[in-house]
Design an enzyme around this catalytic site. Structure first.
Site, short mmCIF file in Angstrom:
data_model
loop_
_atom_site.label_atom_id
_atom_site.label_comp_id
_atom_site.label_asym_id
_atom_site.label_seq_id
_atom_site.Cartn_x
_atom_site.Cartn_y
_atom_site.Cartn_z
CG ASP A 138 12.78 4.23 1.84
OD1 ASP A 138 12.03 4.90 1.09
OD2 ASP A 138 12.35 3.49 2.76
CE1 TYR B 97 -2.32 8.11 -2.61
CE2 TYR B 97 -2.30 6.46 -4.35
CZ TYR B 97 -3.00 7.28 -3.48
OH TYR B 97 -4.36 7.27 -3.49
CB ALA C 225 13.62 -5.77 -10.86
CD1 TRP D 60 -2.27 -0.82 16.43
CD2 TRP D 60 -0.40 -1.67 15.53
NE1 TRP D 60 -2.47 -2.17 16.25
CE2 TRP D 60 -1.34 -2.73 15.70
CE3 TRP D 60 0.85 -1.99 14.97
CZ2 TRP D 60 -1.07 -4.04 15.34
CZ3 TRP D 60 1.12 -3.31 14.62
CH2 TRP D 60 0.16 -4.31 14.80
CE1 TYR E 173 7.79 -1.72 9.64
CE2 TYR E 173 8.14 0.34 10.81
CZ TYR E 173 8.62 -0.68 10.01
OH TYR E 173 9.93 -0.66 9.59
N GLY F 88 11.58 4.05 8.91
CA GLY F 88 10.63 4.98 8.32
C GLY F 88 11.23 5.43 7.01
#
Length: 288
Positions: free
Chosen positions: A248, A157, A219, A99, A84, A26
């Site tokens: 992340d 987003y 990149a 889901w 997922y 996540g």
């Protein structure tokens, strides 16, 4: 230093992977893990809601094994974690099937914001905001705006998670206004607000008063939000196998650096190196 990373962790299904085909990931959890790896002296906790099922217990054990605290995780008596599945193309780009509409994480902060008590840094993303009911979302923004902690936000987003683009723009703009450190991605911002170039996005952030953090440009590296900071050289990745968690992991390494007193230039360099290492290997969480 006590750091709370807030959001949703899901069960990951990867039918194309050899060996283990079930994982846990996540966006804010990925950042928490890379933050903990790069800042061992900090207490990094993940804040979410899981179920009381076996898969939730396994996920919690995985999070602890990665050096991230689970003491701020609560448990829903009936709901389960979201799921997922991944498909990866020949260039390493992934697509996802989800889901998650009834996931336990969507009840985060239903009973108030005690999970954020006593922390020094709060990290969250627009995905964190998007999965919450509107009233809870507004309450969270008000709470972190008044919280003494340093607030760090990443736009991330995802249109499908929001009621509509107008609602997303309003909530994400409100989040930037209460953030001390901003870590937007240029593609997300251009999709949400309609700018045509990174320079236009950068100008909007500086006009809002967001001058600590970085505008991630894939990149090409990242642009410092502070106009007085000189960006380092961003060498291209030697190998691109899987771009999952590039942003992340960048966030985790960047935050670890600045929270330990590194200069903005050094933090950007460390963050870029971490992202390059992540995209050279499969999966969101690479081996230590």
């Amino acid at each position: 230093m006590r750091i709370a990373c807030v959001g949703e962790a899901m069960i990951e299904l990867n039918p194309d992977r050899a060996g283990a085909q079930i994982g846990y990931a996540g966006d804010t959890l990925n950042t928490a893990i890379y933050l903990a790896r790069n800042f061992s002296a900090a207490e990094v906790d993940f804040v979410t809601v899981l179920g009381r099922d076996g898969m939730s217990a396994r996920m919690e054990a995985f999070i602890r094994a990665e050096g991230v605290g689970t003491g701020r995780i609560t448990h829903h008596a009936e709901r389960l974690p979201g799921v997922y599945a991944i498909a990866t193309d020949e260039k390493g780009e992934r697509s996802f099937s989800y889901w998650r509409n009834q996931s336990a994480a969507r009840t985060l902060f239903d009973d108030g914001f005690a999970q954020l008590d006593g922390v020094d840094v709060i990290y969250l993303s627009a995905i964190t905001l998007a999965i919450l009911p509107p009233s809870v979302r507004a309450g969270l923004l008000a709470h972190i705006g008044a919280h003494p902690a340093t607030v760090v936000f990443d736009s991330n987003y995802r249109p499908r998670l929001w009621e509509d683009a107008k609602t997303a723009r309003a909530a994400i703009t409100a989040a930037w206004q209460v953030s001390d450190i901003a870590l937007p991605s240029v593609d997300d911002e251009m999709a949400l607000c309609g700018e045509a170039t990174p320079a236009e996005v950068l100008a909007r952030f500086r006009a809002m008063g967001c001058t600590q953090g970085a505008l991630k440009c894939g990149a090409a590296g990242a642009l410092p939000l502070d106009p007085g900071v000189t960006a380092p050289d961003f060498p291209p990745a030697a190998r691109v196998l899987d771009t999952t968690a590039a942003g992340d992991s960048f966030n985790g390494a960047y935050l670890a650096a600045v929270l330990q007193g590194a200069s903005e230039t050094e933090a950007l360099a460390r963050a870029h190196a971490q992202a390059c290492a992540v995209i050279a290997q499969p999966g969101a969480i690479i081996p230590r």
